[in-house]
Design a protein around this motif. Structure first.
Motif, mmCIF file in Angstrom:
data_model
loop_
_atom_site.group_PDB
_atom_site.id
_atom_site.type_symbol
_atom_site.label_atom_id
_atom_site.label_comp_id
_atom_site.label_asym_id
_atom_site.label_seq_id
_atom_site.Cartn_x
_atom_site.Cartn_y
_atom_site.Cartn_z
ATOM 1 N N VAL A 38 88.205 35.107 100.777
ATOM 2 C CA VAL A 38 89.352 34.838 101.657
ATOM 3 C C VAL A 38 89.403 33.363 102.011
ATOM 4 O O VAL A 38 90.447 32.727 101.997
ATOM 5 N N ALA A 39 88.214 32.808 102.302
ATOM 6 C CA ALA A 39 88.143 31.422 102.748
ATOM 7 C C ALA A 39 88.638 30.457 101.673
ATOM 8 O O ALA A 39 89.236 29.438 101.963
ATOM 9 N N GLU A 40 88.400 30.789 100.417
ATOM 10 C CA GLU A 40 88.764 29.876 99.345
ATOM 11 C C GLU A 40 90.268 29.640 99.266
ATOM 12 O O GLU A 40 90.727 28.593 98.871
ATOM 13 N N GLY A 41 91.043 30.631 99.667
ATOM 14 C CA GLY A 41 92.485 30.505 99.529
ATOM 15 C C GLY A 41 93.194 30.043 100.773
ATOM 16 O O GLY A 41 94.414 30.015 100.819
ATOM 17 N N LYS A 42 92.426 29.716 101.806
ATOM 18 C CA LYS A 42 93.058 29.322 103.063
ATOM 19 C C LYS A 42 92.522 27.984 103.550
ATOM 20 O O LYS A 42 91.425 27.576 103.233
ATOM 21 N N SER A 43 93.327 27.334 104.352
ATOM 22 C CA SER A 43 92.873 26.118 105.017
ATOM 23 C C SER A 43 91.812 26.473 106.043
ATOM 24 O O SER A 43 91.884 27.515 106.702
ATOM 25 N N LYS A 44 90.810 25.602 106.177
ATOM 26 C CA LYS A 44 89.739 25.882 107.135
ATOM 27 C C LYS A 44 90.285 26.033 108.550
ATOM 28 O O LYS A 44 89.758 26.797 109.355
ATOM 29 N N ALA A 45 91.361 25.299 108.843
ATOM 30 C CA ALA A 45 91.911 25.335 110.198
ATOM 31 C C ALA A 45 92.497 26.688 110.547
ATOM 32 O O ALA A 45 92.634 27.029 111.722
ATOM 33 N N THR A 46 92.863 27.480 109.535
ATOM 34 C CA THR A 46 93.503 28.767 109.808
ATOM 35 C C THR A 46 92.507 29.916 109.879
ATOM 36 O O THR A 46 92.872 31.041 110.171
ATOM 37 N N LEU A 47 91.256 29.659 109.566
ATOM 38 C CA LEU A 47 90.265 30.733 109.591
ATOM 39 C C LEU A 47 89.995 31.179 111.027
ATOM 40 O O LEU A 47 89.841 30.365 111.925
ATOM 41 N N ASP A 48 89.929 32.470 111.204
ATOM 42 C CA ASP A 48 89.588 33.006 112.511
ATOM 43 C C ASP A 48 88.123 32.743 112.794
ATOM 44 O O ASP A 48 87.250 33.040 111.983
ATOM 45 N N GLU A 49 87.823 32.150 113.980
ATOM 46 C CA GLU A 49 86.456 31.752 114.287
ATOM 47 C C GLU A 49 85.488 32.928 114.290
ATOM 48 O O GLU A 49 84.351 32.820 113.867
ATOM 49 N N ARG A 50 85.952 34.070 114.782
ATOM 50 C CA ARG A 50 85.047 35.213 114.857
ATOM 51 C C ARG A 50 84.724 35.759 113.471
ATOM 52 O O ARG A 50 83.611 36.206 113.217
ATOM 53 N N SER A 51 85.689 35.729 112.567
ATOM 54 C CA SER A 51 85.427 36.153 111.196
ATOM 55 C C SER A 51 84.438 35.214 110.534
ATOM 56 O O SER A 51 83.544 35.636 109.800
ATOM 57 N N SER A 52 84.601 33.933 110.794
ATOM 58 C CA SER A 52 83.673 32.946 110.255
ATOM 59 C C SER A 52 82.277 33.172 110.811
ATOM 60 O O SER A 52 81.285 33.118 110.077
ATOM 61 N N MET A 53 82.189 33.453 112.104
ATOM 62 C CA MET A 53 80.893 33.730 112.712
ATOM 63 C C MET A 53 80.241 34.959 112.083
ATOM 64 O O MET A 53 79.032 34.976 111.814
ATOM 65 N N CYS A 54 81.038 35.987 111.811
ATOM 66 C CA CYS A 54 80.510 37.204 111.201
ATOM 67 C C CYS A 54 79.941 36.912 109.818
ATOM 68 O O CYS A 54 78.881 37.415 109.447
ATOM 69 N N LYS A 55 80.639 36.090 109.059
ATOM 70 C CA LYS A 55 80.159 35.711 107.734
ATOM 71 C C LYS A 55 78.833 34.966 107.834
ATOM 72 O O LYS A 55 77.882 35.240 107.088
ATOM 73 N N VAL A 56 78.758 34.018 108.748
ATOM 74 C CA VAL A 56 77.534 33.236 108.916
ATOM 75 C C VAL A 56 76.373 34.132 109.346
ATOM 76 O O VAL A 56 75.251 34.015 108.848
ATOM 77 N N LEU A 57 76.643 35.036 110.293
ATOM 78 C CA LEU A 57 75.605 35.957 110.745
ATOM 79 C C LEU A 57 75.096 36.829 109.602
ATOM 80 O O LEU A 57 73.883 37.049 109.462
#
Length: 681
Positions: free
Chosen positions: A246-265
């Motif tokens: 999902v991240a590859e096709g979107k601008s970093k600014a549009t990523l939902d922070e909580r989704s990003s946190m879930c990925k990192v976790l």
């Protein structure tokens, strides 16, 4: 000196959102606070026969404690923790839901002390009963979503979020609490949220991932539970891959922070449980190389700390809303746990982005450590006993010349078996993250305008330095001529670290402990850089002075060893004869004499001796004139007996590695003095 480790032996992560040191005025105002009388109605209503009043009291606590340690401590003194735990068994659902929310906020904002109090007051008893209830409700919602109204689902998901977060914080508090939580067998419960992530609120899924990340951090029962089920590891990889696609096709600014946190976790969980067990298809994956490094590099590169700092300052400056005031709370003016202004929502979003980067740095730090497990002694096997008398009467001239093996004293002697080709790409974004902003370290005269941002920023700076520390030690452990020849890159890194330290400053006052942490980690980074490009950086007078001052001001042997190692690297710069003399004079002052002991601990002493030997192992170096003119040879000879005595005092069974290192350096010292005398320069 070892690398920065993610694993903790006693206390684990600190779940506190904002350390009390960031809020000095709040703590100092406890004794004189006028709030003491105002909180009594809240405490009284907690025991009211009216369910609406009990709910009101729980919500009031939840709102009032945030970033307000004085009110939090006052409420603690009124046994608010015990009252809220009692309310978890309340007859009315809304009450125990709000009580769980208040306990969650207490955990996050209060840290270890409150978590320990909760554990001692048996909070796990009611929490255990909620796990199967939440599981049953979750299954029902997933199988037949139309059978429950949306509001009912929302309540269950929020309650699950609160309960899971409390379990997460408790498991970080102490090993005793962690062992008790292990008995609940939470892994299947938590994995069920990740498996159903597409149908559940991202905040609840993220809470489950956070709890699982903590539980699998150096905790073998939970690690075994995850590794024993191929479906779990497959699910975790699916989470990471799906988020990455999902991240590859979107601008970093549009990523939902909580989704990003879930990925990192999830990335962190995979790192905790790796290597994945065979014979599953996932066992061939190198988590560090194939998942952690490529996935987390974009995360740490996605944020400008200066931009965040500026945005927070602007938001706070324009903020019109006031925090809840005790005197304004009433049953007619019930505080809302989910009602936030636009400014508050944006501030929380920015804090979430910072915390995601902080977590990514923590995971990268562990991944870059790459340390092999220590080799333990076979049970019952006796150690060889070395006759101490063997070294009692050794004269300077008695050691054979070929016995001298000059010790280069690299910070880490471990052999890195993993490729380090990906590590240099991390360096530039990490250097950007160590630079303090206007909100990173507020002056002692005034508190931060937004403590959560200050707490997150300072944590990021320190985590980035820890990651750099491990990267340069890994790179230094696998000599790379091409890297060592890239002096421009080396100078850039060296200057960037010093630039960050210049912004931090050396004046560290009460409430500014994070500045001290910055310096302690940064000195290790400087040592790692200095060993790769040894002798390539001309030391300034100020740099030498500051490191010596820092070494003198510390009582921690590990910090002193780092400082001595860094000074050694600086002393190798050939043309800097004056700096070399200053460093050597300081190192010699740390050695024992025929009539006095060393003024520092044994490990720093061993490092100082090793450094002097290494610095003056090449008699053709321009700065060797200092050795000859200062008669350093005589001073080293005078220290031999004291060094031998210090090495003999190291307990071989308790500090085996240090003892072996000490014996090596002791032998090198004897041989080095003989070697220099034979040169007759």
């Amino acid at each position: 000196m070892g690398k920065s480790q993610k694993k903790r032996a006693m206390r684990r992560h600190n779940p506190m959102r904002v350390p009390d040191s960031h809020l000095p005025k709040g703590l100092e105002s406890i004794a004189s606070s006028s709030k003491n009388e105002a909180i009594l109605p809240i405490v009284q209503k907690m025991e009211s026969p009216d369910g609406a009043e009990r709910k009101w009291a729980c919500v009031a606590v939840s709102n009032l404690i945030q970033n307000d340690p004085s009110t939090r401590r006052l409420l603690q003194g009124k046994n608010i923790v015990g009252s809220l735990i009692t309310r978890l068994s309340d007859s009315e659902e809304e009450v125990w839901v709000e009580a769980a929310g208040a306990l969650r906020n207490l955990c996050i904002d209060g840290g270890y002390d409150i978590c320990a109090e909760m554990y001692n007051k048996n909070i796990l008893a009611p929490l255990k009963t909620f796990v199967p209830k939440i599981s049953a409700a979750l299954s029902q919602f997933l199988e037949s979503p139309k059978t429950a109204p949306e509001n009912a689902q929302k309540v269950v998901y929020e309650f699950a979020d609160n309960a899971i977060t409390v379990l997460w914080c408790l498991s970080e508090t102490s090993n005793k609490a962690l062992n008790a939580i292990n008995q609940i067998n939470l892994v299947p419960f938590l994995m069920s949220f990740l498996a159903s992530r597409e149908k559940l609120p991202v905040s609840t899924v993220t809470a489950a991932a956070q709890c699982l990340y903590v539980l699998t951090d150096d905790n073998q029962p939970a690690i075994d539970d995850v590794r024993s089920n191929a479906a779990y590891t497959s699910c975790l990889l699916d989470v990471v891959r799906a988020e990455a696609n999902v991240a590859e096709g979107k601008s970093k600014a549009t990523l939902d922070e909580r989704s990003s946190m879930c990925k990192v976790l999830t990335c962190g969980i995979l790192g905790n449980v790796s290597p994945l067990p065979p014979p599953s298809a996932t066992s061939a994956i190198d988590i560090t190389k194939d998942v952690t490094l490529p996935l987390l590099q974009p995360v740490i590169s996605s944020l400008s700390l200066v931009d965040v700092s500026n945005a927070v300052q602007e938001l706070v400056g324009n903020q019109n809303s006031e925090p809840p005031q005790l005197e304004k709370l009433s049953l007619k003016n019930t505080p809302k746990t989910d009602h936030k202004t636009t400014t508050e929502v944006e501030l929380e979003r920015l804090e979430s982005r910072l915390r995601t980067v902080q977590l990514a740095l923590e995971i990268l730090t562990g991944a870059c450590a790459m340390l092999p497990d220590p080799v333990s002694e076979p049970a019952g096997e006796e150690e060889d006993v070395i006759d101490e008398a063997e070294y009692e009467d050794v004269e300077i001239g008695d050691s054979p010349e070929d016995a001298m093996a000059l010790d280069s004293s690299t910070p880490n002697g471990n052999t890195d078996t993993r490729p380090t080709s990906l590590l240099p790409a991390l360096v530039q974004p990490l250097l950007a993250l160590i630079q303090p902003t206007a909100l990173s370290f507020p002056p002692p005269s005034g508190a931060s305008i937004h403590p959560p941002t200050t707490s997150a920023l300072s944590a990021i700076h320190i985590s980035a330095l820890q990651c750099l520390n491990n990267i340069f030690l890994s790179l230094g452990a696998s000599p790379n001529p091409e890297l060592a020849a890239d002096l421009e890159s080396g100078r850039n890194v060296w200057q960037e670290v010093w630039s960050a330290l210049g912004k931090v400053g050396i004046q560290i006052e009460r409430g500014q402990e994070r500045k001290q942490d910055m310096w302690e980690v940064a000195v290790g980074v400087l040592w790692g850089i200095g060993n790769i490009w040894k002798g390539s950086f001309p030391p300034t007078e100020e740099q030498v002075k500051v490191i010596i001052q820092f070494c003198e001001g510390s009582t921690d042997s590990t910090i002193r060893v780092k400082c001595i190692g860094t000074l050694e690297c600086l002393a190798h710069h050939g043309p800097s004869i004056d700096a070399n003399r200053t460093i050597a004079s300081y190192l010699l002052s740390l050695l024992p004499t025929s009539s006095s002991q060393s003024p520092i601990g044994t490990e720093p002493l061993i490092q100082a001796v090793s450094a002097l030997i290494d610095i003056y192992s090449d008699e053709s170096a321009p700065y060797d004139v200092n050795f000859r003119q200062g008669k350093f040879e005589d001073r080293l000879a005078d220290s031999v007996d004291g060094v031998k005595k210090a090495v003999r005092a190291i307990d071989r069974r308790k500090e085996r590695d240090l003892r072996m290192r000490g014996e090596e350096v002791r032998d090198n010292l004897v041989a080095f003095v003989r070697y220099r005398r034979e040169l007759q320069l």
